[in-house]
Design a protein around this motif. Sequence first.
Motif, PDB file in Angstrom:
ATOM      1  N   CYS A  91      46.179  35.283  65.778  1.00 24.24           N
ATOM      2  CA  CYS A  91      47.200  36.081  66.459  1.00 24.24           C
ATOM      3  C   CYS A  91      47.758  35.194  67.560  1.00 24.24           C
ATOM      4  O   CYS A  91      47.153  35.047  68.616  1.00 24.24           O
TER       5      CYS A  91
ATOM      6  N   PRO B 170      46.255  48.053  60.429  1.00 22.00           N
ATOM      7  CA  PRO B 170      47.005  47.968  59.174  1.00 22.00           C
ATOM      8  C   PRO B 170      47.789  49.228  58.804  1.00 22.00           C
ATOM      9  O   PRO B 170      48.712  49.166  58.014  1.00 22.00           O
TER      10      PRO B 170
ATOM     11  N   LYS C 215      47.551  43.191  61.596  1.00 21.04           N
ATOM     12  CA  LYS C 215      46.182  42.789  61.258  1.00 21.04           C
ATOM     13  C   LYS C 215      45.158  43.679  61.945  1.00 21.04           C
ATOM     14  O   LYS C 215      44.155  44.066  61.353  1.00 21.04           O
ATOM     15  N   ASP C 216      45.398  43.988  63.215  1.00 24.89           N
ATOM     16  CA  ASP C 216      44.471  44.843  63.961  1.00 24.89           C
ATOM     17  C   ASP C 216      44.618  46.306  63.599  1.00 24.89           C
ATOM     18  O   ASP C 216      43.680  47.089  63.748  1.00 24.89           O
TER      19      ASP C 216
ATOM     20  N   SER D 172      45.561  33.977  57.791  1.00 23.79           N
ATOM     21  CA  SER D 172      46.210  34.975  58.655  1.00 23.79           C
ATOM     22  C   SER D 172      45.229  35.622  59.617  1.00 23.79           C
ATOM     23  O   SER D 172      45.417  36.755  60.035  1.00 23.79           O
TER      24      SER D 172
END
Length: 144
Positions: free
Chosen positions: A132, A12, A9-10, A129
Amino acid sequence: GADAAFNYKDDPDWWSRADRADVVLDMVGGDYLEKNLALLNDKGRLVIIGFLGSPKSHVNMTRVLLKGLTITGSVLRSAPDDHKAKLCAEIAEHVWPRVRDGSIKLPIVDQVLDGLEAFEEAHERMKSSAHCGKIVLRIPPADA
């Protein structure tokens, strides 16, 4: 132990810069399957333990054959009770002492929400999503 871990997510595009790996642990599935296979060294292993993204994927299996890759999957839900008991004993022997001495830090908590009324907010965060780590619902004791 792992030499590297990436938060998709951080970052990609992590997979395009990552070093190749001997083992990839995949809990996302879906579109990440092809990327994870590309990361593996010759004779590498892909271990699938979940499908947070999707259980479906389109993969060109040529890479699997040419690189001699192994793909395995595992789920505990349907495992026999004696297997689960053995895993619990191994965790008690090897993992919990490291948690107690601080060499393993658990868990990563993303957010703590109070009361069952926060269930929908927690569920929406999980579905998006955007988290984290764990999303925790703190429920007061029944006698409180």
